[in-house]
Design an enzyme around this catalytic site. Structure first.
Site, mmCIF file in Angstrom:
data_model
loop_
_atom_site.group_PDB
_atom_site.id
_atom_site.type_symbol
_atom_site.label_atom_id
_atom_site.label_comp_id
_atom_site.label_asym_id
_atom_site.label_seq_id
_atom_site.Cartn_x
_atom_site.Cartn_y
_atom_site.Cartn_z
ATOM 1 N N ARG A 50 -16.386 28.121 11.208
ATOM 2 C CA ARG A 50 -17.068 27.352 12.100
ATOM 3 C C ARG A 50 -17.047 25.787 11.780
ATOM 4 O O ARG A 50 -17.660 24.897 12.534
ATOM 5 C CB ARG A 50 -18.663 27.867 11.984
ATOM 6 C CG ARG A 50 -19.424 27.090 12.676
ATOM 7 C CD ARG A 50 -21.115 27.735 12.705
ATOM 8 N NE ARG A 50 -21.216 28.717 11.579
ATOM 9 C CZ ARG A 50 -21.643 28.371 10.461
ATOM 10 N NH1 ARG A 50 -21.971 26.914 10.266
ATOM 11 N NH2 ARG A 50 -21.863 29.104 9.393
ATOM 12 N N TYR A 102 -23.287 15.004 37.437
ATOM 13 C CA TYR A 102 -23.150 16.288 37.317
ATOM 14 C C TYR A 102 -24.622 17.064 37.121
ATOM 15 O O TYR A 102 -25.203 16.708 36.260
ATOM 16 C CB TYR A 102 -22.030 16.604 36.221
ATOM 17 C CG TYR A 102 -21.942 18.132 36.003
ATOM 18 C CD1 TYR A 102 -21.357 18.909 36.942
ATOM 19 C CD2 TYR A 102 -22.387 18.994 34.852
ATOM 20 C CE1 TYR A 102 -20.641 20.360 36.906
ATOM 21 C CE2 TYR A 102 -21.996 20.293 34.636
ATOM 22 C CZ TYR A 102 -21.174 21.028 35.909
ATOM 23 O OH TYR A 102 -21.162 22.303 35.496
ATOM 24 N N ASP A 171 -19.546 9.920 30.596
ATOM 25 C CA ASP A 171 -18.948 11.434 31.054
ATOM 26 C C ASP A 171 -17.608 10.739 31.808
ATOM 27 O O ASP A 171 -17.830 10.176 32.611
ATOM 28 C CB ASP A 171 -20.101 11.922 31.906
ATOM 29 C CG ASP A 171 -19.368 13.485 32.195
ATOM 30 O OD1 ASP A 171 -18.116 13.506 32.180
ATOM 31 O OD2 ASP A 171 -19.907 14.231 32.568
ATOM 32 N N LYS A 196 -11.488 20.702 32.977
ATOM 33 C CA LYS A 196 -10.841 20.453 34.213
ATOM 34 C C LYS A 196 -9.388 20.060 34.315
ATOM 35 O O LYS A 196 -8.754 20.684 33.714
ATOM 36 C CB LYS A 196 -11.773 19.105 34.857
ATOM 37 C CG LYS A 196 -13.431 19.552 34.918
ATOM 38 C CD LYS A 196 -13.694 20.401 35.621
ATOM 39 C CE LYS A 196 -15.122 21.120 35.602
ATOM 40 N NZ LYS A 196 -16.219 19.978 35.678
HETATM 41 C C1 LIG Z 1 -17.553 20.394 35.081
HETATM 42 C C2 LIG Z 1 -18.252 19.064 34.400
HETATM 43 C C3 LIG Z 1 -19.054 19.180 33.282
HETATM 44 C C4 LIG Z 1 -19.254 20.503 32.722
HETATM 45 O O1 LIG Z 1 -18.017 21.001 32.031
HETATM 46 P P1 LIG Z 1 -17.997 22.651 31.568
HETATM 47 O O2 LIG Z 1 -16.745 22.715 30.790
HETATM 48 O O3 LIG Z 1 -18.105 23.491 32.858
HETATM 49 O O4 LIG Z 1 -19.340 22.699 30.672
HETATM 50 C C5 LIG Z 1 -19.770 18.103 32.985
HETATM 51 N N1 LIG Z 1 -19.513 16.928 33.566
HETATM 52 C C6 LIG Z 1 -18.677 16.758 34.821
HETATM 53 C C7 LIG Z 1 -18.611 15.613 35.421
HETATM 54 C C8 LIG Z 1 -18.055 18.065 35.119
HETATM 55 O O5 LIG Z 1 -17.394 17.850 36.330
#
Ligand SMILES: *Cc1c(COP(=O)(O)O)cnc(C)c1O
Length: 375
Positions: A50, A102, A171, A196
């Protein structure tokens, strides 16, 4: 991409070389071990699964090279976002988040942060450059915003936030560290969903936080250890592998997105077309200045929910799925999740299909549903 970025990609691809002994595997081995040999505690690279483990180290090294920063890996983008926000906030503090970003980040603010006494203020991305940051501990940005693709000037906003004493968390999911480097532009922390484009094959959830303040990054690392928001070693392996081809995939995806967007602009039945790479797009000038590519996300509106759904169903080369950044072109109507967009608004994530084959399929589907294609 400039020469520095190319050099970073090359360094990332060879990051393991210096540490390899003769006969050791080139590819990192997935260690499933939760425990590590500890006859004494001094000098141990790993203590307990962890706290840290070798496969996380490999991915954090790759991302650290791309971003020139310290990186802490998380099991999803939301886990990374939670870490950055919870570590930066306390009861009574104020955070500004985009009202058009998001949607799960907004839910986190409303359902998880607010009950602990954090004051969460939602502001549209386009109003953030002129919003008053006085009294805010954190200004959280998402640029381009998902799904509307509006952008803010990260350097100008960060400079203003600094004066107001607010930390900027960016982000960077839609662009990745290859196309945009918010830390260079003054952001304090970057959060991203590596689920992504970095993992890139729609088969691993992953995220990370990066930053250049060792004390703050130590707190992020401690958040992971204490809350137990730990990524699995197999997912880390998949992201490590995905990152090796990220630059190649992004190059194809961005080039194809430019082609598809230019051609969509000539379709009379389409309104509200958004792609930062189009010279007339409201996000074009800023994106040109602060990013080294225009991304692979396109937004556009068809006449109605029914026409948009019919188009998505008719196109053989669009997977109908949420999420983006995968090898397959993906599309969905964002209004189905309650995003504040028109019912016929489609977010298209352009994949790595050869562009002409993709366009042929897209234009045939548009014709089939009655969105006219100009000859
Ligand atoms: C998909 C996404 C997230 C969240 O990511 P996860 O891996 O699904 O938790 C956060 N911010 C943006 C802009 C996203 O497209």
């Amino acid at each position: 991409m400039d020469d520095l970025a190319r050099a970073r990609v090359a360094r990332m691809l060879h990051h393991r070389k210096a540490g390899l002994g003769v006969g050791e595997p080139i590819v990192p081995s997935i260690s499933l071990s939760t425990s590590f040999h500890l006859p004494q505690t001094q000098g141990a690279t790993h203590i307990y699964g962890r706290n840290g483990q070798p496969m996380w180290d490999a991915v954090e090294a790759q991302l650290g090279i791309l971003e020139d920063a310290e990186v802490v890996a998380f099991p999803s983008g939301m886990a990374a976002i939670s870490a950055a926000l919870f570590v930066s906030l306390k009861a009574g503090a104020r955070v500004m988040i985009p009202s058009d970003g998001y949607y799960v980040t907004r839910l986190l603010g409303r359902d998880m942060l607010a009950p602990y006494g954090v004051e969460v203020t939602e502001v549209p991305t386009l109003e953030m450059p002129t919003a008053d940051f006085t009294g805010f501990s954190v200004v959280y940005i998402e640029t381009p915003s998902n799904p509307g693709l509006d952008v803010v000037d990260i350097a100008a906003l960060s400079a203003r936030a600094r004066v107001a004493g607010a930390r900027v968390i960016a982000d960077n999911t839609t662009m990745t560290g290859l196309l945009q480097r918010p830390l260079d532009l003054g952001a304090d922390l970057v959060v991203a969903a590596d689920t992504k484009a970095p993992a890139g094959h729609s088969d691993a959830l992953f995220g990370h936080v990066s930053g250049r303040d060792p004390v703050l990054m130590g707190r992020i690392r401690e958040w992971r250890r204490q809350t137990g928001a730990v990524p699995g070693p197999f997912e880390a392996f998949l992201v490590h592998r995905g990152l090796e081809t990220l630059e190649l995939r992004l190059e194809r995806m961005c080039a194809s997105a430019q082609i598809i967007a230019e051609r969509l602009a000539a379709v009379p039945g389409i309104r509200g077309l958004r792609y930062p790479g189009l010279p007339g797009d409201p996000a074009h000038a800023i994106t040109r200045r602060q990013a080294s590519g225009f991304g692979f996300l396109i937004g556009f509106e068809l006449a109605s929910e029914a026409q948009a759904e019919a188009f998505l169903a008719a196109c053989p080369f669009i997977v109908q799925a949420t999420s983006f950044g995968g090898t397959h072109t993906a599309g969905e109507r964002r209004a189905r999740w309650g995003d504040n967009v028109a019912p016929g608004y489609i977010r298209l994530s352009v994949g790595i299909e050869p562009a002409e084959a993709l366009w042929d399929a897209v234009s045939a589907a548009l014709t089939e549903v009655g969105a006219q294609i100009r000859a």
